[in-house]
Scaffold this motif. Structure first.
Motif, PDB file in Angstrom:
ATOM      1  N   VAL A 109     -19.638  19.040 -42.609  1.00  0.00           N
ATOM      2  CA  VAL A 109     -20.615  17.974 -42.375  1.00  0.00           C
ATOM      3  C   VAL A 109     -20.060  16.993 -41.348  1.00  0.00           C
ATOM      4  CG1 VAL A 109     -21.718  15.954 -43.406  1.00  0.00           C
ATOM      5  CG2 VAL A 109     -21.827  18.144 -44.572  1.00  0.00           C
ATOM      6  N   GLY A 110     -18.765  16.700 -41.478  1.00  0.00           N
ATOM      7  CA  GLY A 110     -18.127  15.810 -40.514  1.00  0.00           C
ATOM      8  C   GLY A 110     -18.163  16.370 -39.110  1.00  0.00           C
ATOM      9  N   GLN A 111     -17.986  17.690 -38.982  1.00  0.00           N
ATOM     10  CA  GLN A 111     -18.030  18.295 -37.662  1.00  0.00           C
ATOM     11  C   GLN A 111     -19.420  18.197 -37.056  1.00  0.00           C
ATOM     12  OE1 GLN A 111     -16.077  21.970 -36.736  1.00  0.00           O
ATOM     13  NE2 GLN A 111     -14.651  21.786 -38.437  1.00  0.00           N
ATOM     14  N   LEU A 163     -16.234  12.841 -41.415  1.00  0.00           N
ATOM     15  CA  LEU A 163     -16.993  12.294 -40.285  1.00  0.00           C
ATOM     16  C   LEU A 163     -16.084  11.969 -39.109  1.00  0.00           C
ATOM     17  CD1 LEU A 163     -19.470   9.893 -42.139  1.00  0.00           C
ATOM     18  CD2 LEU A 163     -19.960  12.141 -41.181  1.00  0.00           C
ATOM     19  N   VAL A 164     -14.906  11.458 -39.421  1.00  0.00           N
ATOM     20  CA  VAL A 164     -13.957  11.110 -38.356  1.00  0.00           C
ATOM     21  C   VAL A 164     -13.228  12.349 -37.854  1.00  0.00           C
ATOM     22  CG1 VAL A 164     -11.958   9.692 -37.763  1.00  0.00           C
ATOM     23  CG2 VAL A 164     -13.662   8.830 -39.374  1.00  0.00           C
ATOM     24  N   LEU A 165     -12.830  13.213 -38.786  1.00  0.00           N
ATOM     25  CA  LEU A 165     -12.090  14.409 -38.392  1.00  0.00           C
ATOM     26  C   LEU A 165     -12.900  15.291 -37.447  1.00  0.00           C
ATOM     27  CD1 LEU A 165     -10.484  15.404 -41.821  1.00  0.00           C
ATOM     28  CD2 LEU A 165      -9.314  14.426 -39.848  1.00  0.00           C
ATOM     29  N   GLY A 166     -14.231  15.303 -37.614  1.00  0.00           N
ATOM     30  CA  GLY A 166     -15.058  16.119 -36.744  1.00  0.00           C
ATOM     31  C   GLY A 166     -14.977  15.727 -35.283  1.00  0.00           C
ATOM     32  N   CYS A 167     -14.619  14.474 -35.009  1.00  0.00           N
ATOM     33  CA  CYS A 167     -14.529  14.013 -33.616  1.00  0.00           C
ATOM     34  C   CYS A 167     -13.385  14.687 -32.860  1.00  0.00           C
ATOM     35  CB  CYS A 167     -14.335  12.499 -33.570  1.00  0.00           C
ATOM     36  SG  CYS A 167     -15.687  11.541 -34.306  1.00  0.00           S
ATOM     37  N   THR A 442     -19.795  22.166 -31.380  1.00  0.00           N
ATOM     38  CA  THR A 442     -19.057  21.833 -32.598  1.00  0.00           C
ATOM     39  C   THR A 442     -20.007  21.550 -33.754  1.00  0.00           C
ATOM     40  OG1 THR A 442     -17.285  20.867 -31.250  1.00  0.00           O
ATOM     41  CG2 THR A 442     -17.327  20.286 -33.585  1.00  0.00           C
ATOM     42  N   ALA A 443     -21.104  20.833 -33.457  1.00  0.00           N
ATOM     43  CA  ALA A 443     -22.086  20.526 -34.498  1.00  0.00           C
ATOM     44  C   ALA A 443     -22.764  21.795 -35.005  1.00  0.00           C
ATOM     45  CB  ALA A 443     -23.131  19.553 -33.960  1.00  0.00           C
ATOM     46  N   ALA A 444     -23.084  22.713 -34.097  1.00  0.00           N
ATOM     47  CA  ALA A 444     -23.699  23.972 -34.509  1.00  0.00           C
ATOM     48  C   ALA A 444     -22.746  24.785 -35.369  1.00  0.00           C
ATOM     49  CB  ALA A 444     -24.116  24.775 -33.274  1.00  0.00           C
ATOM     50  N   GLN A 445     -21.470  24.816 -34.955  1.00  0.00           N
ATOM     51  CA  GLN A 445     -20.476  25.519 -35.755  1.00  0.00           C
ATOM     52  C   GLN A 445     -20.315  24.857 -37.109  1.00  0.00           C
ATOM     53  OE1 GLN A 445     -17.278  24.250 -36.595  1.00  0.00           O
ATOM     54  NE2 GLN A 445     -15.913  26.004 -36.783  1.00  0.00           N
ATOM     55  N   GLY A 446     -20.336  23.521 -37.133  1.00  0.00           N
ATOM     56  CA  GLY A 446     -20.221  22.802 -38.391  1.00  0.00           C
ATOM     57  C   GLY A 446     -21.408  23.041 -39.303  1.00  0.00           C
ATOM     58  N   ALA A 447     -22.605  23.141 -38.714  1.00  0.00           N
ATOM     59  CA  ALA A 447     -23.801  23.411 -39.518  1.00  0.00           C
ATOM     60  C   ALA A 447     -23.706  24.781 -40.178  1.00  0.00           C
ATOM     61  CB  ALA A 447     -25.051  23.327 -38.637  1.00  0.00           C
ATOM     62  N   LEU A 448     -23.262  25.778 -39.407  1.00  0.00           N
ATOM     63  CA  LEU A 448     -23.036  27.094 -40.015  1.00  0.00           C
ATOM     64  C   LEU A 448     -21.924  27.023 -41.052  1.00  0.00           C
ATOM     65  CD1 LEU A 448     -23.233  29.827 -37.217  1.00  0.00           C
ATOM     66  CD2 LEU A 448     -24.631  29.624 -39.271  1.00  0.00           C
ATOM     67  N   GLY A 449     -20.924  26.176 -40.759  1.00  0.00           N
ATOM     68  CA  GLY A 449     -19.844  25.988 -41.728  1.00  0.00           C
ATOM     69  C   GLY A 449     -20.353  25.431 -43.048  1.00  0.00           C
TER      70      GLY A 449
END
Length: 527
Positions: A109-111, A163-167, A442-449
């Protein structure tokens, strides 16, 4: 190697003809481009040691990004964590699948959210200060995880921290690709993958060392070790050079020149480098590349964004999220706790070796060949694991064979699609939208994650589907679909400057012709 010109090169030396699809360089700039093409990997390392060092420094944020989810995946197999946070099931403590899902959701979610948020401060305030702010916030949010004594509090800490780590997944590849020359760009961007492996390896190793403790320190010590990286990074933040590409886009050419002098040795004429950056930026403005999130989906940028999103999402679809549950997976496969933790460490150790072994391949063979060959091999290994799991009774030798094949799978993952992904997303995107393009990927990968984070606990938990090695069929099938896409869509970007890549995409060069397409003085010829 001295490449100084007889006169200073400035932005005024660059001329872009309106209505054309290529920049026309004066002889000085043409010489500068030829010089970059002539640089070998070894020469570039000697001429740009500071750029390499600062790229590695900023990439340390990715170690923290990888450490957190790996830590959680190991805690699910840790007896003291199970006892303090779990419930009794069939004579042993376990963490329920819903809570595993909720806790593990913080990182993906953070990503998604963090990556999309990162694009704005990176463009407004620069890479340097965005990175510094993220590290400071991470140091503060670790307190929540460290003092958590309930799943509810720990969930809050994981979500906020995520949320921060995703940056970091956006900042590191964008920064690395912008401070280093073309000859070493592939290595410094693929180093991001090594940082992922280092973070995962440290997460496994720390938990293996504390898993036999009989109090809360078994899991509190691993949480506390996240402060170690913050203590290293924060003092050095004040000396991190800003991205010269960002400074040029902000019109701060004098600062960009000073930064370039810090990044390169005295033998490099930074005036040339600055002029090429200015020319590339002006070219992208002429080609109307834009600089917003919406521009990532307009015109030729749509193809470039698709490539970035596709190669990053392939990591998830091929099964990389199983790494976060590696130790837990091995315990469910039938290994005892100590063997499972040792196997988890070995799992990531071969990944570390694989990433390092990928570097000479990236320099020699480029991106497309390594990516597609590696992905095909991963499909094969996953299907073999699934077939082995179908053997009746699952004897001990089959369990060890499946576990060993997972180690081999991880080696080839980190030899191919793991590191090459970060090279491609850094090179496929236009410079004006690079941070936003990487953020979208990164957001797309995170959503699949997020999907995998929900699905995997239910697929592997003994009180749910209990699929064990049959997961090989699931991820092998998804990876096969990714291979078909990659064969037709992932181009070769090795040996191309950013302005050359702009021209290749603008001319809609077919995927399999990227490596052989020649740009000569505005005219193109097939080799």
């Amino acid at each position: 190697m001295d490449n100084k010109l007889d006169r200073e090169v400035t932005a005024d030396d660059v001329d872009v003809k309106p209505g054309t699809d290529n920049a026309v360089l004066d002889p000085a700039l043409d010489e500068a481009v030829k010089f970059e093409h002539s640089l070998t990997f070894v020469q570039a390392c000697k001429l740009y040691p500071s750029a390499i060092a600062w790229s590695a420094f900023v990439s340390m944020g990715v170690i923290m990004l990888a450490f957190d989810p790996q830590l959680l995946g190991n805690l699910y197999a840790m007896p003291q964590f199970q006892q303090d946070f779990g419930y009794l099931y069939d004579g042993q403590y376990i963490i329920s699948a819903p809570w595993q899902t909720g806790l593990s959701m913080g990182n993906p979610v953070g990503q998604v959210v963090g990556a999309l948020i990162a694009g704005y401060p990176m463009e407004r305030f620069g890479r340097k200060w965005t990175f510094g702010a993220c590290v400071t916030l991470t140091a503060a949010l670790v307190f929540i995880q460290f003092f958590a004594r309930s799943l509810q509090v720990l969930l809050v800490g994981e979500l906020l921290g995520g949320l921060v780590l995703g940056c970091y997944a956006v900042i590191a590849p964008a920064y690395s690709s912008e401070v280093c020359p073309m000859a070493i760009r592939g290595i410094v961007t693929s180093y991001v993958n090594l940082c992922f492996v280092i973070g995962q390896l440290l997460g496994n190793s720390v938990c293996a060392g504390t898993q036999n403790l009989n109090d809360h320190w078994a899991y509190s010590i691993p949480f506390a070790l996240q402060w170690f990286w913050c203590l290293i990074i924060i003092p050095g933040m004040f000396w991190v050079p800003e991205s010269p590409w960002w400074l040029v886009r902000r019109g701060r050419l004098d600062e960009a020149e000073r930064v370039l002098r810090r990044l390169a040795s005295k033998k490099i004429d930074v005036g040339q480098t600055l002029a090429v950056i200015v020319e590339t930026d002006r070219l992208e403005q002429e080609l109307e590349m834009g600089s917003t999130y919406w521009d990532c989906f307009k015109g030729v940028n749509l193809r470039r964004t698709e490539i970035s999103v596709g190669v990053y999402c392939t990591q998830v679809l091929s099964g990389i999220y199983l790494i976060n549950y590696g130790t837990y997976f091995f315990t469910l496969a039938g290994l005892d706790t100590d063997q499972a933790f040792n196997m988890g460490i070995g799992f990531l150790a071969v990944g570390f070796l694989g990433t390092i072994c990928s570097w000479p391949l990236i320099v020699r063979y480029g991106r497309r060949t390594i990516y597609n060959s590696g992905l095909f091999l991963l499909v094969f290994l996953q299907l073999i694991i699934g077939i082995l799991d179908c053997i009746p009774g699952r004897p001990t030798n089959v369990i060890w064979a499946e576990s060993s094949l997972m180690l081999i799978w991880n080696f080839f993952y980190d030899l191919s699609i793991g590191p090459v992904c970060f090279v491609i997303i850094s090179e496929a995107s236009a410079t004006r939208v690079r941070s936003k393009s990487i953020a979208i990927a990164t957001a797309a990968q995170g959503a699949l994650g997020c999907v995998m984070t929900v699905a995997i606990p239910y697929m592997i938990n003994p009180d749910q589907a209990n699929m064990q090695g049959k997961l090989g069929f699931f991820f092998g099938g998804l990876a096969l679909l990714c291979f078909v896409w990659a064969y037709f869509r992932v181009p070769e970007t090795k040996g191309r400057t950013f302005d050359e890549l702009d021209i290749l995409f603008e001319r809609h060069v077919p995927t399999r012709q990227f490596a052989t397409y020649v740009i000569e003085g505005g005219a193109s010829h097939e080799r």
